[in-house]
Write a protein that holds these residues in place. Structure first.
Motif, PDB file in Angstrom:
ATOM      1  N   ALA A 163     -85.990  -3.189  -0.550  1.00  0.00           N
ATOM      2  CA  ALA A 163     -86.099  -3.765   0.797  1.00  0.00           C
ATOM      3  C   ALA A 163     -84.744  -3.836   1.482  1.00  0.00           C
ATOM      4  O   ALA A 163     -84.374  -4.856   2.059  1.00  0.00           O
ATOM      5  N   GLU A 164     -83.986  -2.728   1.405  1.00  0.00           N
ATOM      6  CA  GLU A 164     -82.695  -2.682   2.078  1.00  0.00           C
ATOM      7  C   GLU A 164     -82.431  -1.270   2.584  1.00  0.00           C
ATOM      8  O   GLU A 164     -82.949  -0.298   2.053  1.00  0.00           O
ATOM      9  N   VAL A 165     -81.644  -1.200   3.651  1.00  0.00           N
ATOM     10  CA  VAL A 165     -81.225   0.095   4.180  1.00  0.00           C
ATOM     11  C   VAL A 165     -79.704   0.182   4.077  1.00  0.00           C
ATOM     12  O   VAL A 165     -79.012  -0.839   4.086  1.00  0.00           O
ATOM     13  N   VAL A 166     -79.214   1.396   3.971  1.00  0.00           N
ATOM     14  CA  VAL A 166     -77.776   1.645   3.931  1.00  0.00           C
ATOM     15  C   VAL A 166     -77.412   2.328   5.247  1.00  0.00           C
ATOM     16  O   VAL A 166     -78.053   3.296   5.658  1.00  0.00           O
ATOM     17  N   VAL A 167     -76.396   1.816   5.908  1.00  0.00           N
ATOM     18  CA  VAL A 167     -75.910   2.412   7.144  1.00  0.00           C
ATOM     19  C   VAL A 167     -74.581   3.078   6.832  1.00  0.00           C
ATOM     20  O   VAL A 167     -73.617   2.409   6.442  1.00  0.00           O
ATOM     21  N   ARG A 168     -74.521   4.389   6.985  1.00  0.00           N
ATOM     22  CA  ARG A 168     -73.282   5.136   6.757  1.00  0.00           C
ATOM     23  C   ARG A 168     -72.630   5.393   8.108  1.00  0.00           C
ATOM     24  O   ARG A 168     -73.263   5.910   9.023  1.00  0.00           O
ATOM     25  N   THR A 169     -71.379   5.010   8.237  1.00  0.00           N
ATOM     26  CA  THR A 169     -70.648   5.207   9.483  1.00  0.00           C
ATOM     27  C   THR A 169     -69.719   6.400   9.363  1.00  0.00           C
ATOM     28  O   THR A 169     -69.429   6.866   8.259  1.00  0.00           O
ATOM     29  N   HIS A 170     -69.231   6.890  10.497  1.00  0.00           N
ATOM     30  CA  HIS A 170     -68.331   8.037  10.494  1.00  0.00           C
ATOM     31  C   HIS A 170     -66.927   7.676  10.034  1.00  0.00           C
ATOM     32  O   HIS A 170     -66.318   8.395   9.256  1.00  0.00           O
ATOM     33  N   ALA A 171     -66.421   6.568  10.505  1.00  0.00           N
ATOM     34  CA  ALA A 171     -65.016   6.253  10.214  1.00  0.00           C
ATOM     35  C   ALA A 171     -64.834   4.912   9.525  1.00  0.00           C
ATOM     36  O   ALA A 171     -63.763   4.355   9.515  1.00  0.00           O
ATOM     37  N   GLY A 172     -65.907   4.403   8.961  1.00  0.00           N
ATOM     38  CA  GLY A 172     -65.783   3.091   8.347  1.00  0.00           C
ATOM     39  C   GLY A 172     -66.590   2.995   7.069  1.00  0.00           C
ATOM     40  O   GLY A 172     -67.033   4.000   6.522  1.00  0.00           O
ATOM     41  N   PRO A 173     -66.824   1.801   6.637  1.00  0.00           N
ATOM     42  CA  PRO A 173     -67.525   1.592   5.370  1.00  0.00           C
ATOM     43  C   PRO A 173     -69.027   1.778   5.513  1.00  0.00           C
ATOM     44  O   PRO A 173     -69.570   1.770   6.605  1.00  0.00           O
ATOM     45  N   ALA A 174     -69.673   1.940   4.367  1.00  0.00           N
ATOM     46  CA  ALA A 174     -71.143   1.918   4.343  1.00  0.00           C
ATOM     47  C   ALA A 174     -71.568   0.449   4.387  1.00  0.00           C
ATOM     48  O   ALA A 174     -70.973  -0.403   3.722  1.00  0.00           O
ATOM     49  N   LEU A 175     -72.558   0.168   5.176  1.00  0.00           N
ATOM     50  CA  LEU A 175     -73.058  -1.206   5.323  1.00  0.00           C
ATOM     51  C   LEU A 175     -74.417  -1.331   4.649  1.00  0.00           C
ATOM     52  O   LEU A 175     -75.187  -0.421   4.637  1.00  0.00           O
TER      53      LEU A 175
END
Length: 175
Positions: A163-175
Motif C-alpha cells: 500500500a505504498e507508491v514510490v516517486v522517482r524524481t529527476h534531480a532528487g531523492p526517491a520519495l
C-alpha cells in the motif's frame, strides 16, 4: 458517448424488466426508469451516471448524462527492477474515483498524471485501479505532486500489498 448507445441501454431495461412494463412498451413514459444502475453502466464505461427527467405535460423524456473525466493514466507493466525500463503492457485512463474507462497510450513527463503499476494484472474497463479504500490516498499523493515544484520522473507502484507508491524524481531523492 453516442445517443444511440444510451437509448439502446434504456430500451433494454424496459425489454428485460417486469411483464407489465414490457406490455406497456417503450412508447409509454411510465415504463422508463428514473436512472440507470451501476450494472447497466458497465457496458458504457465513459458514463458516470444517467438519470431520466419525465415531463408528462409535454410528453417528453430527457436523459441527463454525466461522463467520466480523465484524471490520469494507469500503466500496468510486467517485471522491471528499479532503474530498468520495461515497455508498458497496458495503459488506461482513470477518473478521480479510480475507475478505468478508456484505453490510453503510454506517457511520461509532468504534464499528465501517470502511475506505473508493476504488481497487478491489467484492469478491464469499468474496473478499479486499486481497492476502494486506497484510491483517495493515491489521488491525494498525485495532487500533492502536482502542486509541488518537484520534477517527477515516475510514480511507481511496486507491490500493491505494501500500500505504498514510490516517486522517482529527476534531480532528487526517491520519495
Amino acid at each position: 458517448v453516442s445517443e444511440d448507445a444510451i437509448t439502446d441501454i434504456l430500451k433494454s431495461r424496459i425489454v428485460w424488466s417486469s411483464w407489465p412494463r414490457r406490455w406497456l412498451g417503450i412508447r409509454n413514459m411510465l415504463t422508463w426508469p428514473a436512472s440507470l444502475g451501476a450494472d447497466d453502466l458497465k457496458l458504457i464505461p465513459l458514463v458516470r451516471s444517467v438519470s431520466i427527467e419525465k415531463n408528462y405535460k409535454n410528453r417528453t423524456l430527457t436523459a441527463l448524462i454525466e461522463e467520466r473525466e480523465a484524471y490520469g493514466i494507469w500503466c500496468t507493466k510486467s517485471g522491471g527492477s528499479e532503474g530498468e525500463e520495461t515497455p508498458p503492457v497496458h495503459c488506461s485512463w482513470f477518473d478521480e474515483d479510480g475507475v478505468v474507462f478508456k484505453r490510453a497510450f503510454a506517457a511520461e513527463g509532468n504534464l499528465l498524471k501517470v502511475v506505473n503499476d508493476y504488481s497487478q494484472p491489467p484492469r478491464g474497463l469499468s474496473g478499479k485501479i486499486l481497492l476502494e479504500e486506497f484510491v483517495p490516498n493515491l489521488i491525494s499523493i498525485l495532487e500533492m505532486l502536482r502542486k509541488s515544484s518537484l520534477s517527477v520522473r515516475e510514480v511507481r507502484l511496486e507491490d500493491v500489498n505494501k500500500a505504498e507508491v514510490v516517486v522517482r524524481t529527476h534531480a532528487g531523492p526517491a520519495l
